[in-house]
Write a protein that holds these residues in place. Structure first.
Motif, mmCIF file in Angstrom:
data_model
loop_
_atom_site.group_PDB
_atom_site.id
_atom_site.type_symbol
_atom_site.label_atom_id
_atom_site.label_comp_id
_atom_site.label_asym_id
_atom_site.label_seq_id
_atom_site.Cartn_x
_atom_site.Cartn_y
_atom_site.Cartn_z
ATOM 1 N N UNK A 1 40.325 29.572 11.299
ATOM 2 C CA UNK A 1 39.261 30.329 10.722
ATOM 3 C C UNK A 1 38.791 29.265 9.542
ATOM 4 N N UNK A 2 39.276 28.232 9.244
ATOM 5 C CA UNK A 2 38.805 27.159 8.265
ATOM 6 C C UNK A 2 37.630 26.315 9.011
ATOM 7 N N UNK A 3 36.894 25.558 8.109
ATOM 8 C CA UNK A 3 35.948 24.920 8.843
ATOM 9 C C UNK A 3 36.913 23.738 9.293
ATOM 10 N N UNK B 1 39.141 7.971 11.595
ATOM 11 C CA UNK B 1 38.646 8.680 10.437
ATOM 12 C C UNK B 1 39.542 8.861 9.087
ATOM 13 N N UNK B 2 40.861 8.531 9.270
ATOM 14 C CA UNK B 2 41.766 8.522 8.085
ATOM 15 C C UNK B 2 41.719 7.320 7.328
ATOM 16 N N UNK C 1 27.572 26.873 9.751
ATOM 17 C CA UNK C 1 28.748 26.253 9.742
ATOM 18 C C UNK C 1 29.663 26.734 10.825
ATOM 19 N N UNK D 1 43.226 20.216 9.607
ATOM 20 C CA UNK D 1 44.510 19.449 9.376
ATOM 21 C C UNK D 1 45.645 20.240 8.092
ATOM 22 N N UNK D 2 45.074 20.966 7.396
ATOM 23 C CA UNK D 2 45.854 21.654 6.409
ATOM 24 C C UNK D 2 46.381 22.860 6.517
ATOM 25 N N UNK E 1 33.292 27.727 12.399
ATOM 26 C CA UNK E 1 34.629 28.044 11.691
ATOM 27 C C UNK E 1 35.459 27.775 12.801
ATOM 28 N N UNK F 1 37.041 20.626 9.644
ATOM 29 C CA UNK F 1 37.392 19.352 9.016
ATOM 30 C C UNK F 1 38.753 19.782 8.145
ATOM 31 N N UNK F 2 39.065 21.058 7.841
ATOM 32 C CA UNK F 2 40.288 21.292 7.045
ATOM 33 C C UNK F 2 41.270 21.749 7.721
ATOM 34 N N UNK G 1 19.460 27.405 5.505
ATOM 35 C CA UNK G 1 20.866 27.532 5.228
ATOM 36 C C UNK G 1 21.523 26.757 6.261
ATOM 37 N N UNK G 2 22.558 26.218 5.745
ATOM 38 C CA UNK G 2 23.570 25.433 6.640
ATOM 39 C C UNK G 2 24.283 26.377 7.664
#
Lengths: 192, 198
Positions: free
Chosen positions: B25-27, B60-61, B18, B32-33, B20, B29-30, B15-16
């Protein structure tokens, strides 16, 4: 589906017979999870079911949400499960531009999947392998995990409104409705 | 069946795990949203510096972006709006937190019988139902969430005169959420208007 934040309703233990049923249903829906099922749903552990609004039942283990089900619809994993075992689900990918809409709870429209950044089964340079799903077109009604261009983890899970073949022909319309996405009420739900 | 269903355990992908984000609480990489990008970035740089480097590197963008410039500008604007909104709500929240007060009121129910009414906790982001349950457990009395007199809002009613103890307990358990200075003790002896106004 969980656009608004909500609080958990009553929590109750799942009968062991019902637990077996859930396990079987999960395996039927996601056969690729078979090797991991004992890791996710150990046979001896006591599952809990939590009632959440809109007649959704959430199954959790030790206060960690695992699967949810709306009435008798397909049982769907919580995104934290998807993040752990992403290769066990049918996957599609959306382009960068669609991410922010998905994360604010919009319906996923087909152009986000058909544009150059998106991936549907059997297309794109790496489509044959990573998003191949065994070279099979997905039908409407199947549960898919939605990943995003340039991101490692999935951002949404939902039921396809349109078969992938139809998507490629039409290139417009609603792709996935009412899913569970990162940062929605279910994601933020605090069980403890 | 066994041959097809169970893959050999040797080449089983584990299992990966992760990470957070501790802020939204998002991973990561998210982040920015999420609207709290700045905070998320700070958090990540202190807890997982390596990951922070790969994610927040300025390059990265560029590579994966297939967006047209106008769409990019729109996304940018949207993100800014979201961030502004998030910070505005946060400011509002803190100012409300500073101004709102918790009132612990002793109400005479019968001669020598009292109930304690606690109101104003919801402004500090506490869940009344949960707190009521905890109070009941702590003092071994009945404790419930009731409608506040006047019909507006809800309050916790604890049976028995435990106002002092509640004040102490609040400071101990929820001291971070509820500053002690914001807690008022009021004794209500059947004359109305003894406490602070609504």
């Amino acid at each position: 589906m969980f656009k608004k934040d909500f609080t958990a309703g009553s929590k109750s233990k799942v009968k062991s017979s019902a637990q077996r049923g859930i396990r079987q249903k999960v395996l039927d829906t996601y056969p690729l999870l078979t090797p991991y099922i004992d890791e996710i749903l150990p046979k001896k552990e006591q599952l809990d079911t939590i009632k959440i609004p809109d007649r959704v039942a959430l199954y959790s283990l030790h206060n960690r949400p695992l699967f949810w089900q709306h009435m008798d619809d397909a049982i769907m994993p919580h995104l934290s499960v998807v993040h752990k075992y992403p290769w066990c689900f049918s996957r599609v990918r959306i382009d960068r531009g669609a991410i922010r809409f998905v994360l604010s709870g919009a319906t996923l429209m087909v152009p986000g999947l058909t544009s150059p950044g998106g991936r549907l089964p059997g297309e794109g340079e790496d489509g044959g392998e990573e998003y191949g799903n065994g070279g099979r077109e997905l039908e409407a009604g199947e549960v898919v995990v939605v990943e995003a261009e340039g991101k490692e983890n999935a951002c949404m899970i939902g039921v396809l409104k349109m078969g992938t073949k139809e998507m490629k022909e039409k290139k417009k319309g609603v792709g996935i409705e009412n899913g569970h996405y990162l940062g929605d009420g279910l994601w933020k739900l605090d069980l403890s | 069946m066994a041959a097809t269903a169970s893959a050999p355990p040797a080449d089983l992908r584990p299992a990966k795990s992760i990470i957070y984000c501790g802020v939204c609480s998002l991973p990561p990489e998210y982040c920015e949203y999420g609207g709290t990008t700045k905070k998320c970035s700070d958090w990540l740089s202190t807890t997982h510096p390596a990951l922070h480097n790969t994610l927040y590197n300025t390059t990265d963008t560029a590579p994966l972006s297939t967006l047209t410039p106008s769409a990019l500008a729109r996304a940018e604007k949207d993100a800014q709006k979201k961030a502004a909104k998030a910070s505005a709500t946060e400011a509002k929240e803190t100012s409300r937190r500073l101004t709102s007060r918790v009132t612990i009121k002793r109400v005479e129910r019968n001669k020598r019988k009292y109930v304690t009414e606690v109101s104003g906790l919801e402004a500090f982001g506490l869940e009344l139902k949960k707190v009521a349950k905890e109070l009941g457990k702590k003092f071994a009395t009945g404790s419930s969430v009731t409608k506040a007199p006047g019909g507006l809002g809800e309050e916790i009613t604890v049976q028995g005169d435990v106002s002092e103890e509640i004040a102490e307990w609040l400071g101990e358990k929820y001291g971070e959420a509820v500053p002690e200075d914001n807690v008022d003790l009021v004794e209500d002896k059947k004359k109305k208007g003894a406490g602070a106004g609504p």
